[in-house]
Scaffold this active site. Sequence first.
Site, PDB file in Angstrom:
ATOM      1  N   HIS A  16     -21.052  20.394   1.037  1.00 52.76           N
ATOM      2  CA  HIS A  16     -22.280  19.746   0.518  1.00 52.76           C
ATOM      3  C   HIS A  16     -22.369  19.867  -1.006  1.00 52.76           C
ATOM      4  CE1 HIS A  16     -23.860  19.897   4.730  1.00 52.76           C
ATOM      5  NE2 HIS A  16     -23.177  21.023   4.731  1.00 52.76           N
TER       6      HIS A  16
ATOM      7  N   SER B  88     -15.008   8.732 -27.634  1.00 59.68           N
ATOM      8  CA  SER B  88     -16.129   7.807 -27.682  1.00 59.68           C
ATOM      9  C   SER B  88     -16.191   7.170 -29.064  1.00 59.68           C
ATOM     10  CB  SER B  88     -17.425   8.567 -27.403  1.00 59.68           C
ATOM     11  OG  SER B  88     -18.531   7.873 -27.949  1.00 59.68           O
TER      12      SER B  88
ATOM     13  N   LYS C 269     -16.987  13.666 -27.865  1.00 61.68           N
ATOM     14  CA  LYS C 269     -16.628  13.315 -26.490  1.00 61.68           C
ATOM     15  C   LYS C 269     -15.136  13.327 -26.209  1.00 61.68           C
ATOM     16  CE  LYS C 269     -18.947  12.212 -23.554  1.00 61.68           C
ATOM     17  NZ  LYS C 269     -19.586  10.922 -23.231  1.00 61.68           N
TER      18      LYS C 269
ATOM     19  N   GLU D  61     -11.642   8.141 -13.895  1.00 60.75           N
ATOM     20  CA  GLU D  61     -12.717   7.192 -13.582  1.00 60.75           C
ATOM     21  C   GLU D  61     -12.155   5.843 -13.156  1.00 60.75           C
ATOM     22  OE1 GLU D  61     -16.232   7.885 -16.581  1.00 60.75           O
ATOM     23  OE2 GLU D  61     -14.342   8.388 -17.518  1.00 60.75           O
TER      24      GLU D  61
END
Length: 476
Positions: A156, A277, A283, A290
């Site tokens: 979970h 970024s 970043k 992704e």
Amino acid sequence: MAKLWGGRFTKGTDKAVEDFTSSIAFDARMYPEDIAGSKAHAKMLAKQGIISDDDCNAIVEGLTTIKQQIEAGEFEFSIGLEDIHMNVEKRLTDAIGEAGGRLHTGRSRNDQCAVDLHMYVRKSVVHMGELLVDIQKALVEVAEKYKDIIMPGYTHLQRAQPVLFGHHMMAYCSMFQRDFDHLGLIFKHADVMPLGAGALAGTTYPIDQSYTQELLGFSKIYENSMDAVSDRDYILEFLHFGATVMMHLSRMSEELILWSSTEFGFIELDDAHCTGSSIMPQKKNPDVCELVRGKTGRIYGHLQGLLTTMKGLPLTYNKDMQEDKEGIFDTIDTLHFALSITAAMLRKMTVKGARMHAVLASDFSNATDMADYLAKKGVPFREAHAIVGAAVQHCIQNRCVLLDLTVEDFKKISPVFEDDILEAITIEACIKGRKNYSGTAPECVARQQQVAKTIIAEEEKQIETWHTIAFAVDSL
Ligand code: ARG
């Protein structure tokens, strides 16, 4: 442009119709299979006395030249000629004259495009097998490299019990080994020859399908010519395989994304595998993960798309079936990148064992072990569960963890606890104790790695066998 099938037409094709119906933009990649299939067909026609040996030689030589021209980038593909089959045939006829026009005797584009795709899929199975073997090897390597690192295991997405980092990696290895098994069935179904089916009903020429079968190295010939030109099951099986591999990669990507966040801080991906970024200078984004996760959607789409395309088709060939190609080609290309980059990313990532250990030291991942301690001393497990639950609640209220309690505290919780309780619930003890066959104890994870290596060695042998069958056609 004059069509090879233009005899019964009085008008040319509308330009938009040419653009809409043409498949050359995506099926040109099957040129080696198309040329091999045509050479085998020509040799069979000559052996059977259907065309002369001279014609056959001219065809075979002409096709060899065309292959060289394509590979040298000197072949201009034409949309007007629809697909790879007619582009090659037209060029052949332009080059060698009448003999080229005899190549299509006893054959149809329906069995031709099917045989090409069967050969293409056989080769792709080899390619996919190699990629799967490499990622399995990467996972075993990483499991060995970080063999002492303990991490929180989750259910979970809540911390559950400690596991070895290697155990977590080997779980993915098992998934890719099941994926490899799917390739066996795909190869078996791709390794059946449709050539000789003609358009749908077979042919009146005295062809010898066993001879083309032998030349193209197929294990079997389709029993039924109508099935031969209608069957796209092997493509659907490949797409299902692709969807499952992407699902596995996507789950792993999701974990790598989470683990590389500051909140988790469990791993750091190599700079070479991340991007920055354009606005936020700090970043470092896990774009590859992704994108693997993101591309899973369209690979599922290819499976759903072809299932839907096929569901209403009457036997036998329908132009709808030309839609089989873009999906499988995109699946192959996507899996190529997704599997190879993920393997490289795993090999290059840094695993932060100290951070994982610190996380475990501040939570209740050892609660099950505390309950097991009581149960092993005769307390019914349900009762033990309730006692530990109360202890956890007590700790939460006092902002501490179980290992912060003293032996005296434990004895107050239950007289069953003895002086060894603190050693029994250390993070290391939690790992060492789980030494059942599939458990996370170090010796069990080492055993899994041994089994995985044996399986990988078997897979490599299997790939060699497939390779011999699938690539022999290139030297026809
Ligand atoms: N480009 C077609 C395909 O990929 C080849 C078969 C065409 N056959 C036909 N009768 N139009 O499906």
